[in-house]
Design a protein around this motif. Sequence first.
Motif, mmCIF file in Angstrom:
data_model
loop_
_atom_site.group_PDB
_atom_site.id
_atom_site.type_symbol
_atom_site.label_atom_id
_atom_site.label_comp_id
_atom_site.label_asym_id
_atom_site.label_seq_id
_atom_site.Cartn_x
_atom_site.Cartn_y
_atom_site.Cartn_z
ATOM 1 N N SER A 1 -46.567 -3.970 -66.916
ATOM 2 C CA SER A 1 -47.356 -3.808 -68.112
ATOM 3 C C SER A 1 -47.968 -2.263 -68.117
ATOM 4 N N ALA A 2 -48.310 -1.853 -66.910
ATOM 5 C CA ALA A 2 -49.015 -0.585 -66.804
ATOM 6 C C ALA A 2 -47.918 0.436 -66.997
ATOM 7 N N LEU A 3 -46.716 0.218 -66.357
ATOM 8 C CA LEU A 3 -45.660 1.354 -66.561
ATOM 9 C C LEU A 3 -45.211 1.351 -67.807
ATOM 10 N N ALA A 4 -45.265 0.294 -68.555
ATOM 11 C CA ALA A 4 -44.849 0.313 -70.072
ATOM 12 C C ALA A 4 -45.746 0.627 -71.154
ATOM 13 N N GLY A 5 -47.038 1.129 -70.454
ATOM 14 C CA GLY A 5 -47.864 1.549 -71.435
ATOM 15 C C GLY A 5 -49.042 0.799 -71.706
ATOM 16 N N GLY A 6 -49.093 -0.464 -71.258
ATOM 17 C CA GLY A 6 -50.127 -1.507 -71.578
ATOM 18 C C GLY A 6 -51.132 -1.410 -70.361
ATOM 19 N N PRO A 7 -52.137 -2.412 -70.554
ATOM 20 C CA PRO A 7 -53.102 -2.477 -69.573
ATOM 21 C C PRO A 7 -52.729 -2.730 -68.348
ATOM 22 N N VAL A 8 -53.505 -2.690 -67.181
ATOM 23 C CA VAL A 8 -53.021 -2.813 -65.778
ATOM 24 C C VAL A 8 -53.682 -4.502 -65.558
ATOM 25 N N LEU A 9 -53.183 -5.336 -66.050
ATOM 26 C CA LEU A 9 -53.374 -6.770 -66.074
ATOM 27 C C LEU A 9 -52.147 -7.439 -66.132
ATOM 28 N N PRO A 10 -52.333 -8.649 -65.513
ATOM 29 C CA PRO A 10 -51.076 -9.765 -65.399
ATOM 30 C C PRO A 10 -50.861 -9.908 -66.998
ATOM 31 N N THR A 11 -49.446 -10.285 -67.100
ATOM 32 C CA THR A 11 -49.030 -10.752 -68.661
ATOM 33 C C THR A 11 -48.874 -12.392 -68.519
ATOM 34 N N PHE A 12 -48.660 -12.906 -69.512
ATOM 35 C CA PHE A 12 -48.503 -14.294 -69.895
ATOM 36 C C PHE A 12 -46.952 -14.712 -69.117
#
Length: 435
Positions: free
Chosen positions: A193-204
Amino acid sequence: MTNSSTFAGVSPPVRTSPPSSTAGTLLDAPLRYTTDGGLLLDAPPPDGLVAHTTRYGPPPADSRHVLPALEASGLTGRGGAHYPVVAKLRALLSGGGAEVVVANGAESEPASSKDAALLRQRPHLVLDGLTVAARLLGAGQAVIWLHEGAADNRGSLLAALRERHDARVPGPRTSIVLAPGRYLAGESSAVRSALAGGPVLPTFGPAPGARTALGGRGTLVQNVETLAWLAVLARGGAVRPGALVTVVADGMRTVLEADERQTVESLLLRAVELPGRPVIAPRAVLLGGYAGAWLAWDDARTEPLCGPSRSPATGAGLVAALPPFACGLAETAALLAYLARHGAGQCGPCRFGLPSLAGLADRLARGHVRPRDVDRIRRLADEVRGRGACHHPDGAVRLVETALATFRDDVEHHVRRGRCAYGGHQAVLPIPEER
């Protein structure tokens, strides 16, 4: 997040002597740390490129045999989930490979030092595995994912990258990325998620081999220990049926390699048996990390660490011994409070269930409960189980439920007498200071 130093190379160095007999291992001997994660004690210097090449041989030039070797070895990921590595790679290959390969060295278990020991002592082996994975998946970019503040790990890797650059060792363009020093920052879907520009949080999130939108192709996230074994396999070596384990006991953290013959008892003896130091049996052990399972010593001592049945200890590679003077309920309450503070906050179990569990556990540890409050803990744990957006709440449930079973005599003492028989202080596992 910040990026640091990018390197690329062209051709391998020449091996000047045959690889040593340690080529089937990752560490030569146990490495000891202070319990607060401070200086490494009595550690040899990290392998430079010459020492690494002498120990393991030159970097593998061909990856065509890697998948059959992985299949035969049964290697699973050493970050905690133990998902088959060959299945993850084949899932990505079926979709066209990967754009990026990630060496995940963000060791999120605060008491664990196994990844840190490997990155400091064998940085070139991890980088070899990263190169093998990139070549196999057609990835032109590699990322080394570390927690911010991991200065020693970063320094060791930067030195190794410079050596490889100067020696013209071929490999993908490699960057070091620093992630927030939080418990969930090393979870694989949080990394993607983080490397794709999102938050550094687990995804669903997708399954371990699924794809993410980063550069149009997939992203492989693999623990650094897994990549080190991949480098051994690519050289024609064999993966030993074991794992790196951090043992917290007797005022030390000890990183060592466990094999299929080891039990919890034999591992603890290896870790703490030093000249002039008596070995004292613990009350209980915590296996698998802060979201692991408590076992009473009589139940744990013969528990196998590795092999087909895989005990909880092979989860995050942590075995922590609770000394005779410490309170397991106080320890559990401190860990639950930490897990609650470091939840993803993306669902009800994380936002409300874990803080409630932590609050009740703290009251129990202090002796401020009645019998019905213990029943409330069990009911709440049952309500949280399996309902989280990620698996973080499930780990906290496992921790508290095994604590209630393992320390049931302490539970009764706390409830009936309103106080702790052991002083009630958290004495074993480190809790990082909040920033």
